[in-house]
Design a protein around this motif. Sequence first.
Motif, PDB file in Angstrom:
ATOM      1  N   LYS A   1       0.824  -1.211   0.000  1.00 57.09           N
ATOM      2  CA  LYS A   1       0.000   0.000   0.000  1.00 57.09           C
ATOM      3  C   LYS A   1       0.857   1.259   0.000  1.00 57.09           C
ATOM      4  N   LYS A   2       1.922   1.195   0.755  1.00 58.46           N
ATOM      5  CA  LYS A   2       2.814   2.342   0.900  1.00 58.46           C
ATOM      6  C   LYS A   2       3.348   2.798  -0.474  1.00 58.46           C
ATOM      7  N   ILE A   3       3.685   1.822  -1.316  1.00 62.87           N
ATOM      8  CA  ILE A   3       4.231   2.143  -2.639  1.00 62.87           C
ATOM      9  C   ILE A   3       3.186   2.836  -3.477  1.00 62.87           C
ATOM     10  N   LYS A   4       1.982   2.265  -3.510  1.00 59.72           N
ATOM     11  CA  LYS A   4       0.930   2.837  -4.349  1.00 59.72           C
ATOM     12  C   LYS A   4       0.594   4.264  -3.923  1.00 59.72           C
ATOM     13  N   ARG A   5       0.736   4.527  -2.631  1.00 60.98           N
ATOM     14  CA  ARG A   5       0.469   5.880  -2.141  1.00 60.98           C
ATOM     15  C   ARG A   5       1.539   6.843  -2.632  1.00 60.98           C
ATOM     16  N   GLU A   6       2.775   6.377  -2.651  1.00 60.20           N
ATOM     17  CA  GLU A   6       3.890   7.264  -3.001  1.00 60.20           C
ATOM     18  C   GLU A   6       4.019   7.485  -4.501  1.00 60.20           C
ATOM     19  N   VAL A   7       4.124   6.389  -5.238  1.00 61.29           N
ATOM     20  CA  VAL A   7       4.282   6.513  -6.677  1.00 61.29           C
ATOM     21  C   VAL A   7       3.702   5.277  -7.349  1.00 61.29           C
ATOM     22  N   LEU A   8       2.850   5.514  -8.348  1.00 55.05           N
ATOM     23  CA  LEU A   8       2.210   4.382  -9.005  1.00 55.05           C
ATOM     24  C   LEU A   8       3.172   3.726  -9.986  1.00 55.05           C
ATOM     25  N   PRO A   9       3.332   2.430  -9.894  1.00 60.78           N
ATOM     26  CA  PRO A   9       4.186   1.763 -10.880  1.00 60.78           C
ATOM     27  C   PRO A   9       3.601   1.920 -12.285  1.00 60.78           C
ATOM     28  N   VAL A  10       4.471   2.040 -13.279  1.00 62.63           N
ATOM     29  CA  VAL A  10       4.024   2.086 -14.673  1.00 62.63           C
ATOM     30  C   VAL A  10       4.738   0.972 -15.435  1.00 62.63           C
ATOM     31  N   ALA A  11       4.236   0.673 -16.622  1.00 63.59           N
ATOM     32  CA  ALA A  11       4.874  -0.353 -17.448  1.00 63.59           C
ATOM     33  C   ALA A  11       6.318   0.062 -17.720  1.00 63.59           C
ATOM     34  N   GLY A  12       7.221  -0.871 -17.606  1.00 61.59           N
ATOM     35  CA  GLY A  12       8.634  -0.581 -17.826  1.00 61.59           C
ATOM     36  C   GLY A  12       9.405  -0.401 -16.535  1.00 61.59           C
ATOM     37  N   ASP A  13       8.688  -0.198 -15.435  1.00 65.33           N
ATOM     38  CA  ASP A  13       9.384   0.004 -14.159  1.00 65.33           C
ATOM     39  C   ASP A  13      10.199  -1.222 -13.770  1.00 65.33           C
ATOM     40  N   SER A  14      11.369  -0.949 -13.230  1.00 62.90           N
ATOM     41  CA  SER A  14      12.180  -2.005 -12.649  1.00 62.90           C
ATOM     42  C   SER A  14      11.793  -2.054 -11.176  1.00 62.90           C
ATOM     43  N   VAL A  15      11.382  -3.223 -10.728  1.00 68.61           N
ATOM     44  CA  VAL A  15      10.842  -3.321  -9.366  1.00 68.61           C
ATOM     45  C   VAL A  15      11.501  -4.452  -8.583  1.00 68.61           C
TER      46      VAL A  15
END
Length: 307
Positions: free
Chosen positions: A42-56
């Motif tokens: 949840k913390k991640i989604k609040r801070e910055v939404l992942p987009v296609a291409g993201d390295s995670v």
Amino acid sequence: MWAELAGSLEGVILIRGRVIKILSDRFAVAIPSGTVEVKSRKKIKREVLPVAGDSVLLEKVAEEYVLAAIEPRVNRLIRPPIANVDCIVITVAPVPEPDFVVVDKMIVSARKAGIRTAVCVNKTDIVPDGFTARIFAQYSGVADEVLCVSASRGDTAELQKLLRGKFSCLAGQSAVGKTSLVNRICGVNREVGELSEKILRGKNTTVGVELIRTELDTYVADTPGFGALDLSSVEPSDLHLYYEEYVSLSEKCKYRMCTHTVEPDCAVRAAVQDGKLNEERYDRYCLIYKELKDKNGRKTWRTTYEK
Ligand SMILES: Nc1nc2c(ncn2[C@@H]2O[C@H](COP(=O)(O)OP(=O)(O)O)[C@@H](O)[C@H]2O)c(=O)[nH]1
Ligand SMILES: [Mg+2]
Ligand SMILES: [Zn+2]
């Protein structure tokens, strides 16, 4: 390189992957052993939404993967929403007739984002005489690569070589053959067709951006949204900075802030007159410059008016 094991923190296994698709409440992430669908902390989604291409980084907890961190992005495009693009493959074809203003704008926005560019001529099975030469005359030495392919004939070796080890986006006008190329190269079977047919059926065949992995570290995306490029964040006086072939000449211009459009003793204009720079591309540069200037003018006017 993608290491399977990115690290281990207090007994939790971390695996590095690449977001290949955004699903309604999950993310499809490619990891070395395949593709997994994961939820994000949840913390991640609040801070910055992942987009296609993201390295995670994924955390593996009891056979379940969770998206735990997004690595810093090398670049981030808004339309289409993607990150970490290595190369934009601007596809052109004899039909539909190329809109070179769009090609030039794509090169400008790619340069601005620090992304390599390639101009890829598709449908070489049906090119009229002189077509390919015209593309080379305008874009060799401008784009990082200029190459020729035919999706129909399966003549795509040069493109495959270019794509290897990168995340590339196939961009370009509708019906130039982007999807046909992706199908050929990636062994998938996405819907192909003429624009007119698609409109007749009232159907938009591509929804969202999806990365297709062809090898361990090779990703390709079909990105139709690139057609509507917005250069509004480019100052007209900065436009020439994204024309590398002009930058090297500009120190010979009489005026330090030369825009290479109307100024006297301009080295860029002289080079165009001498046939050392492509005239068609220069004419379009002036057109795009004027368009940016007019747009800026309107913006100022509107702001003043609204006060
Ligand atoms: N002759 C020829 N036609 C092609 C080639 N590649 C694609 N096409 C045709 O061009 C049309 C548009 O292709 P599509 O892949 O849907 O283009 P997109 O809109 O850029 O994704 C289709 O009718 C394809 O069959 C090619 O290399 N040669
Ligand atoms: Mg398509
Ligand atoms: Zn100049």
